[in-house]
Design an enzyme around this catalytic site. Sequence first.
Site, mmCIF file in Angstrom:
data_model
loop_
_atom_site.group_PDB
_atom_site.id
_atom_site.type_symbol
_atom_site.label_atom_id
_atom_site.label_comp_id
_atom_site.label_asym_id
_atom_site.label_seq_id
_atom_site.Cartn_x
_atom_site.Cartn_y
_atom_site.Cartn_z
ATOM 1 N N LYS A 48 -17.825 40.655 0.031
ATOM 2 C CA LYS A 48 -16.887 41.853 0.570
ATOM 3 C C LYS A 48 -15.153 41.247 0.699
ATOM 4 O O LYS A 48 -15.204 40.217 0.920
ATOM 5 C CB LYS A 48 -17.121 42.083 2.082
ATOM 6 N N GLY A 49 -14.305 41.945 0.522
ATOM 7 C CA GLY A 49 -13.152 41.522 0.353
ATOM 8 C C GLY A 49 -12.531 41.062 1.666
ATOM 9 O O GLY A 49 -12.731 41.313 2.822
ATOM 10 N N GLY A 75 -10.907 50.006 3.897
ATOM 11 C CA GLY A 75 -9.705 49.508 4.144
ATOM 12 C C GLY A 75 -9.798 47.824 4.541
ATOM 13 O O GLY A 75 -9.095 47.525 5.403
ATOM 14 N N CYS A 132 -6.631 46.790 -4.556
ATOM 15 C CA CYS A 132 -7.238 47.686 -3.416
ATOM 16 C C CYS A 132 -6.297 49.228 -2.947
ATOM 17 O O CYS A 132 -5.190 48.870 -2.671
ATOM 18 C CB CYS A 132 -7.384 47.169 -2.022
ATOM 19 N N LYS A 167 -8.564 40.856 -10.594
ATOM 20 C CA LYS A 167 -9.340 42.124 -10.384
ATOM 21 C C LYS A 167 -8.439 43.253 -10.523
ATOM 22 O O LYS A 167 -7.290 43.329 -9.858
ATOM 23 C CB LYS A 167 -10.415 42.313 -9.265
ATOM 24 N N ILE A 193 -13.378 47.783 -13.187
ATOM 25 C CA ILE A 193 -12.079 48.377 -12.686
ATOM 26 C C ILE A 193 -12.500 48.589 -11.032
ATOM 27 O O ILE A 193 -13.785 48.468 -10.943
ATOM 28 C CB ILE A 193 -11.937 49.992 -13.141
ATOM 29 N N THR A 195 -11.688 50.955 -7.617
ATOM 30 C CA THR A 195 -11.689 52.411 -7.516
ATOM 31 C C THR A 195 -10.663 53.217 -8.069
ATOM 32 O O THR A 195 -9.522 52.702 -8.059
ATOM 33 C CB THR A 195 -12.177 52.687 -6.262
HETATM 34 C C1 LIG Z 1 -17.422 51.116 0.063
HETATM 35 C C2 LIG Z 1 -16.847 49.970 -0.807
HETATM 36 C C3 LIG Z 1 -15.872 49.053 -0.481
HETATM 37 C C4 LIG Z 1 -15.341 48.371 -1.556
HETATM 38 N N1 LIG Z 1 -14.458 47.149 -1.210
HETATM 39 C C5 LIG Z 1 -13.924 46.519 -1.971
HETATM 40 C C6 LIG Z 1 -13.138 45.046 -1.549
HETATM 41 O O1 LIG Z 1 -13.105 44.976 -0.565
HETATM 42 N N2 LIG Z 1 -12.737 44.473 -2.423
HETATM 43 C C7 LIG Z 1 -12.578 44.692 -3.950
HETATM 44 O O2 LIG Z 1 -11.891 44.075 -4.743
HETATM 45 N N3 LIG Z 1 -13.240 45.778 -4.375
HETATM 46 C C8 LIG Z 1 -13.951 46.774 -3.314
HETATM 47 N N4 LIG Z 1 -14.516 47.790 -3.981
HETATM 48 C C9 LIG Z 1 -14.511 48.082 -5.200
HETATM 49 C C10 LIG Z 1 -15.773 47.801 -5.842
HETATM 50 O O3 LIG Z 1 -15.865 46.426 -5.969
HETATM 51 C C11 LIG Z 1 -15.813 48.211 -7.478
HETATM 52 O O4 LIG Z 1 -14.656 47.816 -8.214
HETATM 53 C C12 LIG Z 1 -15.999 49.722 -7.616
HETATM 54 O O5 LIG Z 1 -16.354 50.446 -6.397
HETATM 55 C C13 LIG Z 1 -16.314 50.281 -8.665
HETATM 56 O O6 LIG Z 1 -17.818 49.938 -9.142
HETATM 57 P P1 LIG Z 1 -18.880 50.726 -8.780
HETATM 58 O O7 LIG Z 1 -18.597 52.303 -9.297
HETATM 59 O O8 LIG Z 1 -20.022 50.232 -9.457
HETATM 60 O O9 LIG Z 1 -19.028 50.925 -7.215
HETATM 61 C C14 LIG Z 1 -15.296 48.709 -2.785
HETATM 62 C C15 LIG Z 1 -15.902 49.787 -3.412
HETATM 63 C C16 LIG Z 1 -16.641 50.538 -2.405
HETATM 64 C C17 LIG Z 1 -17.369 51.612 -2.698
#
Ligand SMILES: Cc1cc2nc3c(=O)[nH]c(=O)nc-3n(C[C@H](O)[C@H](O)[C@H](O)COP(=O)(O)O)c2cc1C
Length: 306
Positions: A48-49, A75, A132, A167, A193, A195
């Site tokens: 987690k970030g 967040g 982010c 990233k 990628i 989000t």
């Molecule tokens: C609930 C949630 C929390 C996330 N928190 C972070 C984060 O803390 N740091 C980060 O680099 N990406 C974060 N992401 C992005 C994911 O690591 C990933 O890049 C993104 O969801 C795309 O992949 P997916 O479609 O397989 O979920 C988060 C995504 C989700 C859904």
Amino acid sequence: MNNNIDISFKMKDLLFDNPIFTASGTFGFGHEFDDFIDISKIGGVVVKGLTLEPRKGNKLPRIAETASGMLNSVGLENPGVNKFIEETLPRLKEKKVKVIANIAGNTIDEYCKMAEIVNTSECDAVEMNISCPNVKQGGVAFGTNPDVVYEITKQVRACLDKPLIVKLSPNVTDIKEIAVKAEEGGADCISLINTLIGMAVDIKTKKPILNNVIGGLSGPAIKPVALRLIWETSKVVNIPIIGMGGVRSIEDVIEFMLVGASAVAIGTSNFVNPKVTVELVEELREYLKSNKYTSCKDIIGKLKLN
Ligand SMILES: Cc1cc2nc3c(=O)[nH]c(=O)nc-3n(C[C@H](O)[C@H](O)[C@H](O)COP(=O)(O)O)c2cc1C
């Protein structure tokens, strides 16, 4: 056993047993999944970030389900990098899994401080999140300006001996420009990628569903965008790419590799099937064997254009 199949993945001098990773923020700090899987079987756990100081994250509600994915505006809720290293990391390392710290900051200085802290820890690598969409200061702004991407990568690189993954955000006009700057700045790997920015509306209350109004869209809905951006990036960089965005099946993993990803991270799918990562490791071996390939290299970047 498929012992003659090589699914290892190398980033700088760091060798991972396999190329299936967890995507940051979707796998907590690993122990949340202990009841379901043996996490030592995953190539690498991206946690987690983390931020320099603890963060409570945004106000609830901060999750919304969408037609083929989800929106989140968590967040960066986390206990802070120091607490993670003291309390959580030792438990994770006991499980013999490679751990990648995902870091985010408000200033370049903050990113550098965090890199220095992580550098003396047992983490195997660092993923620098400059993408982010859910934090007001810094965050996505770092990842959208090519010159800033170069500068932040260069400065963080100088604070770190461990491999550095940068990233990237999909919310940019030209991913190629940004990816090249990350490589020039000293990144050992690109991950993408993060989000896409979206929103959801409740027609009864006439209000946005997320308290933050907007949030990050993830899951199968973003897979075509991820494939396109990974493909474009793979044409312009010489470092490996960890691809993510809606991966949930072995077919998805192969598609990501064909467009140029050397490894694949699983995000939102962990919420649907907590065993998906380890299942994909086995399915990848089986796919290579049944197609008479000996290594992932036989498919990485092998997309055929007419
Ligand atoms: C609930 C949630 C929390 C996330 N928190 C972070 C984060 O803390 N740091 C980060 O680099 N990406 C974060 N992401 C992005 C994911 O690591 C990933 O890049 C993104 O969801 C795309 O992949 P997916 O479609 O397989 O979920 C988060 C995504 C989700 C859904």
